[in-house]
Design a protein around this motif. Sequence first.
Motif, PDB file in Angstrom:
ATOM      1  N   ALA A 174       0.699  -1.743  -0.044  1.00 25.24           N
ATOM      2  CA  ALA A 174      -0.086   0.032   0.217  1.00 25.24           C
ATOM      3  C   ALA A 174       0.938   1.681  -0.171  1.00 25.24           C
ATOM      4  CB  ALA A 174      -1.054   0.017   1.137  1.00 25.24           C
ATOM      5  N   LEU A 175       1.689   1.432   0.765  1.00 19.58           N
ATOM      6  CA  LEU A 175       2.836   2.419   1.041  1.00 19.58           C
ATOM      7  C   LEU A 175       3.715   2.906  -0.328  1.00 19.58           C
ATOM      8  CD1 LEU A 175       4.016   4.824   2.402  1.00 19.58           C
ATOM      9  CD2 LEU A 175       5.498   3.249   3.808  1.00 19.58           C
ATOM     10  N   GLN A 176       4.250   1.283  -0.967  1.00 21.14           N
ATOM     11  CA  GLN A 176       4.358   2.016  -2.143  1.00 21.14           C
ATOM     12  C   GLN A 176       4.048   2.461  -3.532  1.00 21.14           C
ATOM     13  OE1 GLN A 176       6.492  -2.045  -2.550  1.00 21.14           O
ATOM     14  NE2 GLN A 176       8.212  -1.880  -1.619  1.00 21.14           N
ATOM     15  N   PHE A 177       2.573   2.023  -3.289  1.00 20.22           N
ATOM     16  CA  PHE A 177       1.552   2.413  -4.088  1.00 20.22           C
ATOM     17  C   PHE A 177       1.182   3.960  -3.880  1.00 20.22           C
ATOM     18  CE2 PHE A 177      -3.602   3.061  -5.725  1.00 20.22           C
ATOM     19  CZ  PHE A 177      -3.116   2.605  -6.971  1.00 20.22           C
ATOM     20  N   ASN A 199      -3.590   4.730   9.094  1.00 18.65           N
ATOM     21  CA  ASN A 199      -2.261   4.241  10.104  1.00 18.65           C
ATOM     22  C   ASN A 199      -1.202   4.278   8.825  1.00 18.65           C
ATOM     23  OD1 ASN A 199      -4.034   3.049  11.596  1.00 18.65           O
ATOM     24  ND2 ASN A 199      -5.395   1.685  10.843  1.00 18.65           N
ATOM     25  N   LEU A 200      -0.813   4.641   7.949  1.00 15.34           N
ATOM     26  CA  LEU A 200       0.533   4.902   6.843  1.00 15.34           C
ATOM     27  C   LEU A 200       0.930   6.230   7.126  1.00 15.34           C
ATOM     28  CD1 LEU A 200      -0.115   3.086   4.027  1.00 15.34           C
ATOM     29  CD2 LEU A 200       0.901   2.016   5.687  1.00 15.34           C
ATOM     30  N   ILE A 201       0.014   7.027   8.250  1.00  9.53           N
ATOM     31  CA  ILE A 201       1.340   8.454   8.139  1.00  9.53           C
ATOM     32  C   ILE A 201       1.830   7.599   9.191  1.00  9.53           C
ATOM     33  CG2 ILE A 201       0.039  10.587   9.287  1.00  9.53           C
ATOM     34  CD1 ILE A 201      -2.660   9.931   7.952  1.00  9.53           C
ATOM     35  N   SER A 202       2.638   8.537   9.135  1.00 14.97           N
ATOM     36  CA  SER A 202       4.411   8.916   9.814  1.00 14.97           C
ATOM     37  C   SER A 202       4.960  10.199   9.953  1.00 14.97           C
ATOM     38  CB  SER A 202       4.634   7.452  10.320  1.00 14.97           C
ATOM     39  OG  SER A 202       5.527   7.451   8.900  1.00 14.97           O
ATOM     40  N   ALA A 204       8.196   9.534   9.179  1.00 16.22           N
ATOM     41  CA  ALA A 204       8.723   9.329   7.612  1.00 16.22           C
ATOM     42  C   ALA A 204       8.584  10.103   6.224  1.00 16.22           C
ATOM     43  CB  ALA A 204       9.007   8.058   8.142  1.00 16.22           C
ATOM     44  N   THR A 205       6.785   9.322   6.525  1.00 17.26           N
ATOM     45  CA  THR A 205       6.150   9.246   5.271  1.00 17.26           C
ATOM     46  C   THR A 205       5.045  10.398   4.921  1.00 17.26           C
ATOM     47  OG1 THR A 205       4.157   8.351   5.959  1.00 17.26           O
ATOM     48  CG2 THR A 205       5.312   7.011   5.364  1.00 17.26           C
ATOM     49  N   VAL A 206       5.161  11.459   5.373  1.00 12.56           N
ATOM     50  CA  VAL A 206       4.224  12.570   5.684  1.00 12.56           C
ATOM     51  C   VAL A 206       4.718  13.665   4.153  1.00 12.56           C
ATOM     52  CG1 VAL A 206       4.829  14.401   7.087  1.00 12.56           C
ATOM     53  CG2 VAL A 206       3.034  14.440   6.839  1.00 12.56           C
ATOM     54  N   SER A 207       6.167  13.156   4.237  1.00 11.45           N
ATOM     55  CA  SER A 207       6.736  14.562   3.305  1.00 11.45           C
ATOM     56  C   SER A 207       5.819  13.743   1.663  1.00 11.45           C
ATOM     57  CB  SER A 207       8.130  14.205   3.140  1.00 11.45           C
ATOM     58  OG  SER A 207       8.190  13.096   2.819  1.00 11.45           O
ATOM     59  N   LEU A 208       5.918  12.575   2.079  1.00  8.61           N
ATOM     60  CA  LEU A 208       4.841  12.602   0.132  1.00  8.61           C
ATOM     61  C   LEU A 208       3.632  13.285  -0.029  1.00  8.61           C
ATOM     62  CD1 LEU A 208       4.725   8.156   0.833  1.00  8.61           C
ATOM     63  CD2 LEU A 208       5.783   9.187  -1.306  1.00  8.61           C
ATOM     64  N   TRP A 209       2.991  14.155   0.982  1.00  9.75           N
ATOM     65  CA  TRP A 209       1.420  14.586   0.658  1.00  9.75           C
ATOM     66  C   TRP A 209       1.510  15.784   0.762  1.00  9.75           C
ATOM     67  CZ3 TRP A 209       1.598   9.732   3.560  1.00  9.75           C
ATOM     68  CH2 TRP A 209       2.003   8.651   3.432  1.00  9.75           C
ATOM     69  N   PRO A 228       1.559  14.251  12.421  1.00  5.83           N
ATOM     70  CA  PRO A 228       2.310  14.500  11.900  1.00  5.83           C
ATOM     71  C   PRO A 228       1.607  15.501  10.611  1.00  5.83           C
ATOM     72  CG  PRO A 228       2.256  12.328  11.645  1.00  5.83           C
ATOM     73  CD  PRO A 228       1.023  12.806  12.180  1.00  5.83           C
ATOM     74  N   PHE A 229       1.187  15.897  10.025  1.00  2.00           N
ATOM     75  CA  PHE A 229       0.622  16.769   9.019  1.00  2.00           C
ATOM     76  C   PHE A 229      -0.060  18.632   9.502  1.00  2.00           C
ATOM     77  CE2 PHE A 229      -0.466  12.994   6.776  1.00  2.00           C
ATOM     78  CZ  PHE A 229      -0.792  13.771   5.123  1.00  2.00           C
ATOM     79  N   LYS A 230      -0.574  18.099  10.881  1.00  2.00           N
ATOM     80  CA  LYS A 230      -0.831  19.051  11.297  1.00  2.00           C
ATOM     81  C   LYS A 230       0.498  19.573  12.143  1.00  2.00           C
ATOM     82  CE  LYS A 230      -1.847  21.472  15.700  1.00  2.00           C
ATOM     83  NZ  LYS A 230      -2.893  20.971  17.236  1.00  2.00           N
ATOM     84  N   GLN A 231       1.626  18.952  12.512  1.00  2.00           N
ATOM     85  CA  GLN A 231       2.984  19.353  12.716  1.00  2.00           C
ATOM     86  C   GLN A 231       3.762  20.272  11.664  1.00  2.00           C
ATOM     87  OE1 GLN A 231       4.743  15.943  14.917  1.00  2.00           O
ATOM     88  NE2 GLN A 231       3.513  16.017  16.357  1.00  2.00           N
ATOM     89  N   ALA A 232       3.518  19.307  10.874  1.00  2.00           N
ATOM     90  CA  ALA A 232       3.845  19.899   9.561  1.00  2.00           C
ATOM     91  C   ALA A 232       3.387  21.037   8.170  1.00  2.00           C
ATOM     92  CB  ALA A 232       4.113  18.540   8.252  1.00  2.00           C
TER      93      ALA A 232
END
Length: 292
Positions: A174-177, A199-202, A204-209, A228-232
Amino acid sequence: MFFVSFRLAACGSSKGAGKMLLLSTLLLSGMAQAQSWVQRSIIGQHFNYQLGQVFVMPVHQIAGVKVYGVDLFDTPASTVARMNAAGLVPVCYFSTQYEDWRPDAASFPDDALGSNLDDWAGERYVDTRRAEIRAIMVKRINLCKQKGFKAIDPDNTDCYGSCSSGFPLTATDALQFLQFLSGTARSVGLGVGLKNTLNLISAATVSLWDFAVNEECYRYNECGLYAPFKQAGKPIFNIEYSTHYSLNSFNSNVCAKVRTFGTVSIRKELALRARPRNSCNLPMRGALQRSP
């Protein structure tokens, strides 16, 4: 970022590496443009989510609302052009799964179609690992770009693990997709949102969106997963439904908490027509209910 490093590692010659370095530079440039666009155009803005009714300008434009999630196939390029001319931000919604009424439905290989989506007639899960499926997604993203949309909102990316898709999809799959969708969108200068898939938000991954689109995180006590979205400093567009919240309970149970969770929250009917629509004040401006 994931795709750039993969392609560079695959080059075996200095000439090939030079070409891929140029490609990576262009890709990163596209990513930077999409990210700077988000900073300029979506942060601190109200939104509407209109998937159950074809968007018409200016009939469905709502005063004070700048960001609109509308359907890729149902929204003509002429409407998107009018939205852009009015200073609005059109976001391109499409499902990443099979829908039998879409114009590209025949492109989906039969053996890549899995289980039916519960409660959604004509929709089936697909094997997102397949090259043919990803090629269809590339075409959809390119169509978003051609029509003039500013970002994509790819839906139904959260069926993996115990979810019965008909395929043994894992969280890694799912994360690779999602990485593939993000890289494809940003390579053509589009912003990209994450629809649900909490559940794939972290960190480490928030930069994808560039933003998130959520359904019912207040109802299910999940809004904290968007930290992580709020913090970013990235927008979290949240829809709660009138089947669960009356207007009064929406005000007291959602609008009173938007500062805590950083959401831009609206109340809609499940039909997702233009109206009715109720909204909270933006997180940085307080938490009283309003309806722009």
